[in-house]
Scaffold this motif. Sequence first.
Motif, PDB file in Angstrom:
ATOM      1  N   THR A 139      37.947 -14.518  15.307  1.00  0.00           N
ATOM      2  CA  THR A 139      39.297 -13.970  15.477  1.00  0.00           C
ATOM      3  C   THR A 139      39.504 -12.683  14.668  1.00  0.00           C
ATOM      4  OG1 THR A 139      40.047 -15.466  13.714  1.00  0.00           O
ATOM      5  CG2 THR A 139      40.320 -16.199  15.994  1.00  0.00           C
ATOM      6  N   GLY A 140      38.872 -12.585  13.494  1.00  0.00           N
ATOM      7  CA  GLY A 140      38.996 -11.357  12.700  1.00  0.00           C
ATOM      8  C   GLY A 140      38.441 -10.149  13.432  1.00  0.00           C
ATOM      9  N   PRO A 141      37.187 -10.202  13.903  1.00  0.00           N
ATOM     10  CA  PRO A 141      36.669  -9.084  14.699  1.00  0.00           C
ATOM     11  C   PRO A 141      37.502  -8.783  15.941  1.00  0.00           C
ATOM     12  CG  PRO A 141      34.872 -10.493  13.990  1.00  0.00           C
ATOM     13  CD  PRO A 141      36.134 -11.189  13.592  1.00  0.00           C
ATOM     14  N   ALA A 142      38.071  -9.812  16.568  1.00  0.00           N
ATOM     15  CA  ALA A 142      38.890  -9.577  17.763  1.00  0.00           C
ATOM     16  C   ALA A 142      40.111  -8.731  17.421  1.00  0.00           C
ATOM     17  CB  ALA A 142      39.306 -10.909  18.374  1.00  0.00           C
ATOM     18  N   ARG A 143      40.774  -9.042  16.327  1.00  0.00           N
ATOM     19  CA  ARG A 143      41.972  -8.280  15.952  1.00  0.00           C
ATOM     20  C   ARG A 143      41.622  -6.845  15.581  1.00  0.00           C
ATOM     21  NH1 ARG A 143      46.705 -10.377  15.569  1.00  0.00           N
ATOM     22  NH2 ARG A 143      47.017 -12.636  15.676  1.00  0.00           N
TER      23      ARG A 143
ATOM     24  N   GLY B 101      38.603  -8.576  21.839  1.00  0.00           N
ATOM     25  CA  GLY B 101      39.454  -7.504  21.327  1.00  0.00           C
ATOM     26  C   GLY B 101      39.481  -6.295  22.238  1.00  0.00           C
ATOM     27  N   THR B 102      38.310  -5.934  22.804  1.00  0.00           N
ATOM     28  CA  THR B 102      38.249  -4.792  23.720  1.00  0.00           C
ATOM     29  C   THR B 102      39.048  -5.072  24.984  1.00  0.00           C
ATOM     30  OG1 THR B 102      36.065  -4.163  22.882  1.00  0.00           O
ATOM     31  CG2 THR B 102      36.707  -3.295  25.031  1.00  0.00           C
TER      32      THR B 102
ATOM     33  N   VAL C 112      40.719  -0.247  19.685  1.00  0.00           N
ATOM     34  CA  VAL C 112      40.763   0.098  21.108  1.00  0.00           C
ATOM     35  C   VAL C 112      42.117   0.688  21.479  1.00  0.00           C
ATOM     36  CG1 VAL C 112      40.751  -0.885  23.433  1.00  0.00           C
ATOM     37  CG2 VAL C 112      38.976  -1.521  21.803  1.00  0.00           C
ATOM     38  N   LEU C 113      43.196   0.139  20.937  1.00  0.00           N
ATOM     39  CA  LEU C 113      44.524   0.676  21.223  1.00  0.00           C
ATOM     40  C   LEU C 113      44.641   2.128  20.792  1.00  0.00           C
ATOM     41  CD1 LEU C 113      46.832  -2.334  20.239  1.00  0.00           C
ATOM     42  CD2 LEU C 113      46.334  -1.475  22.539  1.00  0.00           C
ATOM     43  N   SER C 114      43.937   2.485  19.718  1.00  0.00           N
ATOM     44  CA  SER C 114      43.953   3.873  19.264  1.00  0.00           C
ATOM     45  C   SER C 114      43.032   4.751  20.102  1.00  0.00           C
ATOM     46  CB  SER C 114      43.535   3.936  17.786  1.00  0.00           C
ATOM     47  OG  SER C 114      43.368   5.262  17.356  1.00  0.00           O
ATOM     48  N   ILE C 115      41.854   4.231  20.428  1.00  0.00           N
ATOM     49  CA  ILE C 115      40.846   5.044  21.111  1.00  0.00           C
ATOM     50  C   ILE C 115      41.205   5.292  22.577  1.00  0.00           C
ATOM     51  CG2 ILE C 115      38.435   5.005  21.910  1.00  0.00           C
ATOM     52  CD1 ILE C 115      37.734   3.563  19.303  1.00  0.00           C
ATOM     53  N   ARG C 116      41.868   4.341  23.208  1.00  0.00           N
ATOM     54  CA  ARG C 116      42.101   4.464  24.657  1.00  0.00           C
ATOM     55  C   ARG C 116      43.028   5.623  25.004  1.00  0.00           C
ATOM     56  NH1 ARG C 116      46.144  -0.512  26.425  1.00  0.00           N
ATOM     57  NH2 ARG C 116      48.032   0.268  25.395  1.00  0.00           N
ATOM     58  N   GLU C 117      43.734   6.174  24.009  1.00  0.00           N
ATOM     59  CA  GLU C 117      44.629   7.303  24.265  1.00  0.00           C
ATOM     60  C   GLU C 117      43.933   8.641  24.075  1.00  0.00           C
ATOM     61  OE1 GLU C 117      47.492   6.690  25.486  1.00  0.00           O
ATOM     62  OE2 GLU C 117      47.402   4.527  25.165  1.00  0.00           O
TER      63      GLU C 117
ATOM     64  N   GLY D 275      33.239   0.062  32.868  1.00  0.00           N
ATOM     65  CA  GLY D 275      32.350   1.089  32.322  1.00  0.00           C
ATOM     66  C   GLY D 275      33.030   1.870  31.213  1.00  0.00           C
ATOM     67  N   ILE D 276      34.295   2.178  31.388  1.00  0.00           N
ATOM     68  CA  ILE D 276      35.052   2.869  30.335  1.00  0.00           C
ATOM     69  C   ILE D 276      35.129   1.987  29.090  1.00  0.00           C
ATOM     70  CG2 ILE D 276      37.313   3.773  29.708  1.00  0.00           C
ATOM     71  CD1 ILE D 276      37.711   4.551  32.621  1.00  0.00           C
ATOM     72  N   ALA D 277      35.365   0.693  29.319  1.00  0.00           N
ATOM     73  CA  ALA D 277      35.527  -0.222  28.183  1.00  0.00           C
ATOM     74  C   ALA D 277      34.259  -0.326  27.357  1.00  0.00           C
ATOM     75  CB  ALA D 277      35.950  -1.603  28.693  1.00  0.00           C
ATOM     76  N   PHE D 278      33.114  -0.504  28.042  1.00  0.00           N
ATOM     77  CA  PHE D 278      31.885  -0.822  27.310  1.00  0.00           C
ATOM     78  C   PHE D 278      30.977   0.376  27.059  1.00  0.00           C
ATOM     79  CE2 PHE D 278      33.150  -4.859  29.314  1.00  0.00           C
ATOM     80  CZ  PHE D 278      33.284  -5.605  28.163  1.00  0.00           C
ATOM     81  N   ARG D 279      31.265   1.514  27.689  1.00  0.00           N
ATOM     82  CA  ARG D 279      30.442   2.701  27.452  1.00  0.00           C
ATOM     83  C   ARG D 279      31.173   3.764  26.653  1.00  0.00           C
ATOM     84  NH1 ARG D 279      27.868   4.763  32.971  1.00  0.00           N
ATOM     85  NH2 ARG D 279      27.151   6.335  31.466  1.00  0.00           N
ATOM     86  N   GLU D 280      32.490   3.828  26.772  1.00  0.00           N
ATOM     87  CA  GLU D 280      33.247   4.876  26.093  1.00  0.00           C
ATOM     88  C   GLU D 280      34.074   4.356  24.917  1.00  0.00           C
ATOM     89  OE1 GLU D 280      32.888   7.971  26.845  1.00  0.00           O
ATOM     90  OE2 GLU D 280      31.700   7.697  28.663  1.00  0.00           O
ATOM     91  N   VAL D 281      34.676   3.177  25.097  1.00  0.00           N
ATOM     92  CA  VAL D 281      35.622   2.690  24.087  1.00  0.00           C
ATOM     93  C   VAL D 281      34.935   1.820  23.039  1.00  0.00           C
ATOM     94  CG1 VAL D 281      37.707   1.329  23.707  1.00  0.00           C
ATOM     95  CG2 VAL D 281      37.535   2.834  25.700  1.00  0.00           C
TER      96      VAL D 281
END
Length: 277
Positions: free
Chosen positions: A151-155, A97-98, A161-166, A182-188
Amino acid sequence: MSAAARRFAGSPEGLAGAAILLALAALALAAPLLFPGDPQRIAGPALVPPFADGTFPLGTDRLGRDVAAGLAHGARTSLLVGLAAAVASLSLGSLVGTLAGLAGNLAGAALMRIVDAFQTVPAFLLSLAFVSVAGASLPAVVGAIALGAWTGPARVARAEVLSIRERDYVANAAVAGMHPLGIAFREVLPNALPPVLALSAVIVAGAVLTEAALSFLGFGDPNRVTWGGMIAEGRTVLRSAPSLSILPGLLLVATVVGVYLFGEGLTEALSSRRIRA
């Protein structure tokens, strides 16, 4: 005590679920001490009814195995499968999902089509097919359940993530030159986890029931006592000894109810934290 822990402590449902799960965990941990040796060994006469013999407080099955020992050791299998399958499915789902949420349109769409492909097959049929091919062992059962539950956790992770990345702190990390992983796994990902973790209760409960169903159909680990296997064993003498199926069935119900109540309290605590944030 953290604010989330205080909110959980104020939830009657969460405390009731925690009490049930702690009791089951204590039974599972104490099983080798209370009932040492192989729980599948022949321990006495066959079909001793419950409370008729102090040596076998819950009686024996049609082969003379101690029912109480089977229930205690079966708790170890059920809880182990539930927790292991939840960890595996949450880890895989969060990772996919990330990546789908942070990847470009083409890569993200490709990952989500894989998720859709897995969701088109009923989870139990997927688990049954996997165990049929991989063999009836505990790791295969855990992998089969995780294969149908990730699949549930992935969705949920992708939506978060789509909300947080902005958000600004993600943009600041990118401007500072942090690597995308690093952004993906440390910040998002850490900020996307709470709603994903809220699914853990549903996954654990589903894993316990799936393992019981697989054992009932004869696809469980033959070297381990399981509640589903005990229910299947008891159905052959259901009229004359209904307790052989009723007792493990009651423990299954207690486990699912405990997990559900615990999940309700956990979801409420995490949701309150997110609202305040």
